[in-house]
Design a protein around this motif. Structure first.
Motif, PDB file in Angstrom:
ATOM      1  N   ARG A   1       0.726  -1.243   0.146  1.00 54.50           N
ATOM      2  CA  ARG A   1       0.054  -0.052  -0.150  1.00 54.50           C
ATOM      3  C   ARG A   1       0.877   1.241  -0.021  1.00 54.50           C
ATOM      4  O   ARG A   1       0.305   2.465  -0.316  1.00 54.50           O
ATOM      5  CB  ARG A   1      -0.782   0.106   1.275  1.00 54.50           C
ATOM      6  CG  ARG A   1      -0.161   0.281   2.520  1.00 54.50           C
ATOM      7  CD  ARG A   1      -1.087   0.242   3.566  1.00 54.50           C
ATOM      8  NE  ARG A   1      -1.625  -1.107   3.935  1.00 54.50           N
ATOM      9  CZ  ARG A   1      -1.969  -1.521   5.099  1.00 54.50           C
ATOM     10  NH1 ARG A   1      -2.364  -0.599   6.053  1.00 54.50           N
ATOM     11  NH2 ARG A   1      -2.209  -2.879   5.501  1.00 54.50           N
ATOM     12  N   ALA A   2       2.062   1.118   0.156  1.00 50.10           N
ATOM     13  CA  ALA A   2       3.011   2.397   0.171  1.00 50.10           C
ATOM     14  C   ALA A   2       4.520   2.077  -0.151  1.00 50.10           C
ATOM     15  O   ALA A   2       4.812   0.895   0.009  1.00 50.10           O
ATOM     16  CB  ALA A   2       3.024   3.081   1.589  1.00 50.10           C
TER      17      ALA A   2
ATOM     18  N   ILE B   1       1.564   5.996  -2.882  1.00 51.81           N
ATOM     19  CA  ILE B   1       0.725   5.171  -1.931  1.00 51.81           C
ATOM     20  C   ILE B   1      -0.169   4.509  -2.968  1.00 51.81           C
ATOM     21  O   ILE B   1      -0.288   4.789  -4.361  1.00 51.81           O
ATOM     22  CB  ILE B   1      -0.164   6.022  -1.163  1.00 51.81           C
ATOM     23  CG1 ILE B   1      -1.120   6.965  -2.147  1.00 51.81           C
ATOM     24  CG2 ILE B   1       0.708   6.839  -0.219  1.00 51.81           C
ATOM     25  CD1 ILE B   1      -2.086   7.719  -1.004  1.00 51.81           C
ATOM     26  N   ALA B   2      -0.927   3.514  -2.559  1.00 50.89           N
ATOM     27  CA  ALA B   2      -1.817   2.555  -3.503  1.00 50.89           C
ATOM     28  C   ALA B   2      -3.127   3.238  -3.765  1.00 50.89           C
ATOM     29  O   ALA B   2      -3.489   3.838  -2.955  1.00 50.89           O
ATOM     30  CB  ALA B   2      -2.122   1.312  -2.898  1.00 50.89           C
TER      31      ALA B   2
ATOM     32  N   ASP C   1      -6.609   5.262   1.916  1.00 50.43           N
ATOM     33  CA  ASP C   1      -6.581   6.518   2.573  1.00 50.43           C
ATOM     34  C   ASP C   1      -5.122   6.707   3.215  1.00 50.43           C
ATOM     35  O   ASP C   1      -4.713   6.152   3.987  1.00 50.43           O
ATOM     36  CB  ASP C   1      -7.781   6.836   3.514  1.00 50.43           C
ATOM     37  CG  ASP C   1      -7.861   8.060   4.243  1.00 50.43           C
ATOM     38  OD1 ASP C   1      -6.885   8.575   5.265  1.00 50.43           O
ATOM     39  OD2 ASP C   1      -8.528   8.840   3.758  1.00 50.43           O
ATOM     40  N   LEU C   2      -4.527   8.051   2.830  1.00 51.86           N
ATOM     41  CA  LEU C   2      -3.191   8.172   3.221  1.00 51.86           C
ATOM     42  C   LEU C   2      -3.088   8.240   4.803  1.00 51.86           C
ATOM     43  O   LEU C   2      -2.319   7.747   5.402  1.00 51.86           O
ATOM     44  CB  LEU C   2      -2.808   9.693   2.726  1.00 51.86           C
ATOM     45  CG  LEU C   2      -1.485  10.241   3.385  1.00 51.86           C
ATOM     46  CD1 LEU C   2      -0.325   9.321   3.091  1.00 51.86           C
ATOM     47  CD2 LEU C   2      -1.107  11.541   2.607  1.00 51.86           C
ATOM     48  N   GLN C   3      -3.864   8.883   5.499  1.00 49.38           N
ATOM     49  CA  GLN C   3      -4.132   8.987   6.687  1.00 49.38           C
ATOM     50  C   GLN C   3      -4.440   7.853   7.634  1.00 49.38           C
ATOM     51  O   GLN C   3      -3.933   7.240   8.387  1.00 49.38           O
ATOM     52  CB  GLN C   3      -4.851  10.358   7.274  1.00 49.38           C
ATOM     53  CG  GLN C   3      -4.544  10.608   8.715  1.00 49.38           C
ATOM     54  CD  GLN C   3      -3.604  11.340   9.061  1.00 49.38           C
ATOM     55  OE1 GLN C   3      -2.757  12.168   8.341  1.00 49.38           O
ATOM     56  NE2 GLN C   3      -2.962  10.877  10.033  1.00 49.38           N
ATOM     57  N   LYS C   4      -5.516   7.414   7.338  1.00 45.99           N
ATOM     58  CA  LYS C   4      -6.031   6.299   7.901  1.00 45.99           C
ATOM     59  C   LYS C   4      -5.549   4.973   7.730  1.00 45.99           C
ATOM     60  O   LYS C   4      -5.360   4.028   8.510  1.00 45.99           O
ATOM     61  CB  LYS C   4      -7.560   6.211   7.563  1.00 45.99           C
ATOM     62  CG  LYS C   4      -8.305   4.883   8.180  1.00 45.99           C
ATOM     63  CD  LYS C   4      -9.779   4.945   8.130  1.00 45.99           C
ATOM     64  CE  LYS C   4     -10.074   4.582   6.523  1.00 45.99           C
ATOM     65  NZ  LYS C   4      -9.897   3.024   6.189  1.00 45.99           N
TER      66      LYS C   4
ATOM     67  N   ALA D   1       6.319   9.261  12.094  1.00 44.38           N
ATOM     68  CA  ALA D   1       5.746  10.047  11.062  1.00 44.38           C
ATOM     69  C   ALA D   1       7.036  10.144   9.955  1.00 44.38           C
ATOM     70  O   ALA D   1       7.843  10.938  10.413  1.00 44.38           O
ATOM     71  CB  ALA D   1       5.415  11.432  11.499  1.00 44.38           C
ATOM     72  N   PRO D   2       6.643   9.478   8.916  1.00 41.23           N
ATOM     73  CA  PRO D   2       7.572   9.711   7.787  1.00 41.23           C
ATOM     74  C   PRO D   2       7.470  11.182   7.125  1.00 41.23           C
ATOM     75  O   PRO D   2       6.502  11.563   7.243  1.00 41.23           O
ATOM     76  CB  PRO D   2       7.244   8.511   7.005  1.00 41.23           C
ATOM     77  CG  PRO D   2       5.940   8.535   7.084  1.00 41.23           C
ATOM     78  CD  PRO D   2       5.531   8.654   8.629  1.00 41.23           C
TER      79      PRO D   2
END
Length: 525
Positions: free
Chosen positions: A458-459, A473-474, A478-481, A490-491
């Motif tokens: 997914r990333a 990201i895939a 959802d980027l955050q969730k 936190a990258p």
């Protein structure tokens, strides 16, 4: 069995072999196990093995995994023996892990009478003597160290101290009347010569298992793996299988004979599925035609099948640590062998190639990753796993791509219509504050400018001078969730964050073509 009766209490034993039964002298192992269970001897052994050996059940290293039978184990890869992992977890043995190449090359250097192995391999990792030095449990941390730091020409190296085995246990296909051992019909040569050399030149004995004996004229000199001058005892096992699959295949030994259909002989030759397929497809995009490529065990083992489905596997030069060059790599339990390899080298020679920087790009697994870009594959879930060839390869390769799922433990995903769907999150995070052991040192790689990529389903991340950066990201997540909230750190998120290529999410029934290319410096015929 006479060979097994030779081994005395407290002996140091070096053995050869690889997962899937490659070059595994299991009959001698079994005889030693039977003798111990019947008499309590030999006991308090020190066992040394570079690669993982066994079937995950009763064979291989598991033959020694009885309380009291071994007191110390120095192993490159442990996951083929849950029983030995349990002894290590319970501190019933001194458990050491070292890079597989280090163990094989150290045996060679010790047998040659040199002052151990002096190398850059292991610097900055858990194998650095300024860290744990490879001590994998509390019992080992109280033992005498296996290495030290030395300075040569103003540069620091690790000196792994010499090892002098009392016994070597090896295997070949056949031998002649003077004890010359040939592995002509085996799936690899591995470190059989180094193991034998280390024991013999230390005044020890070499015990060999073979399938048959032949007259000297039928035991071709060019095919001898270990000369008879090094061999003390030979055991003939007429039904010795080439591998655990018990369907001997000349093609796996690189011999030009007719063979049964591949699908009838071996498992692990199909395309990867699910998250593994997504990762393998994305990883395959990193390859440039003409490169020298290494594939590691686990998720990276499926990349070759993806390349084959795209028709591009012949455009690169493929190697694995067991000494195989090209051919059709076998995935799964027999990883390290290939159908119709173009060359089979000793694993010691292969590790020399990796250590010197021969691999243009290496694809390796990832158990845990942290903000600094460190990777752990050697101590997972409370178990000693060991690095295998991971350290030798990752520190020598010009570029490294780590491949693994974003999390584990119940993870379920589905890919369809160029989109990823996360059906169930994994219980166990893999992007953590600090990895349990540093098997790959992110800071060391960043300082030298080595390109490093981390690919999940997914990333995708890359290593920068300041640590991990999220770059892809895939589609559908959802980027955050689905990503940031499920990481322990936190990258940095790239200003140019993009979607992973759509062809990675076409479903398991399809593998789209996608490749980069460059002109070959030389033609590979």
């Amino acid at each position: 069995m006479d060979c097994a009766d030779l081994v005395n209490d407290g002996a140091t034993i070096a053995v050869t072999g690889n997962g899937g039964g490659m070059l595994e002298p299991d009959a001698i192992f079994a005889a030693l196990e039977s003798r111990f269970l019947a008499t309590g001897h030999p006991k308090n052994l020190t066992l040394i093995h570079a690669l993982g050996i066994g079937d995950g059940k009763a064979r291989g290293i598991s033959r020694f995994a009885h309380k009291g039978m071994v007191g110390r184990v120095i192993g490159g890869h442990w996951s083929w023996s849950p029983q030995m992992q349990r002894l290590a977890r319970d501190n019933d043995i001194e458990a050491f892990t070292l890079p597989s190449g280090v163990i094989s090359l150290l045996l060679r250097e010790s047998g040659a009478g040199r002052p151990g192995l002096i190398t850059h391999v292991g610097l900055g990792t858990t194998y650095d003597p300024r860290e744990t030095g490879g001590a994998a449990n509390e019992a080992a941390k109280l033992a005498v160290p296996l290495s030290e730091i030395v300075v040569l020409g103003g540069n620091k190296y690790i000196r792994y101290l010499p090892i002098h085995p009392d016994f070597a246990i090896i295997r070949g296909t056949y031998c002649d009347q003077t004890g010359n051992i040939s592995g002509a019909e085996e799936a690899g040569d591995l470190d059989v010569y180094s193991v034998a050399l280390a024991a013999k030149n230390a005044g020890g004995q070499v015990l060999a298992q073979v399938r048959e004996t032949r007259k000297a004229e039928a035991c071709y000199a060019r095919l001898v793996s270990v000369p008879g001058v090094l061999v003390d005892c030979v055991v003939k096992i007429a039904d010795q299988p080439q591998t655990h699959f018990r369907n001997d295949q000349p093609s796996v030994a690189g011999l030009p004979h007719a063979t049964a259909p591949i699908g009838e002989a071996f498992e692990g030759l199909t395309l990867p599925q699910g998250a593994r397929a997504i990762i393998a497809r994305r990883a395959a995009d990193e390859i440039i035609d003409g490169q020298s490529v290494n594939f590691g065990f686990g998720i990276p083992g499926g990349i070759a099948a993806i390349l084959e489905s795209r028709g591009s596997i012949g455009k690169i030069w493929v190697t694995v640590e067991q000494g195989i060059h090209n051919g059709r790599l076998i995935d799964g339990p027999l990883f390290g062998a290939a159908i119709n390899p173009q060359a089979i080298m000793r694993s010691t020679d292969q590790f020399d190639y990796y250590s010197g920087g021969g691999a243009d790009i290496a694809f390796l697994g990832a158990g845990e990753c942290d903000a600094a870009g460190n990777v752990n594959v050697s101590q997972l879930g409370g178990d000693v796993v060991g690095p295998g060839g991971f350290v030798d390869i990752s520190q020598g390769a010009k570029q490294v791509v780590f491949c693994g799922t974003f999390e584990t433990g119940g993870l379920r995903v589905a890919a369809a219509k160029q989109t990823l769907s996360i059906e169930n999150y994994g219980r166990i995070p893999k992007f953590v504050d600090q990895v349990r052991e540093v098997t790959f040192a992110g800071a060391l790689a960043a300082a030298t400018g080595k390109p490093v990529t981390y690919i999940t389903e997914r990333a995708v991340f890359q290593l920068t001078a300041t640590g991990m950066e999220l770059i892809e990201i895939a589609p559908g997540v959802d980027l955050q969730k689905d990503i940031l909230d499920r990481m322990s750190f936190a990258p940095r998120v790239s200003e140019n964050l993009t979607l992973m290529p759509a062809h990675c999410f076409v479903g398991d029934e399809t593998c789209a073509k996608s490749s980069k290319s460059k002109a070959l410096g030389a033609t590979h015929v």
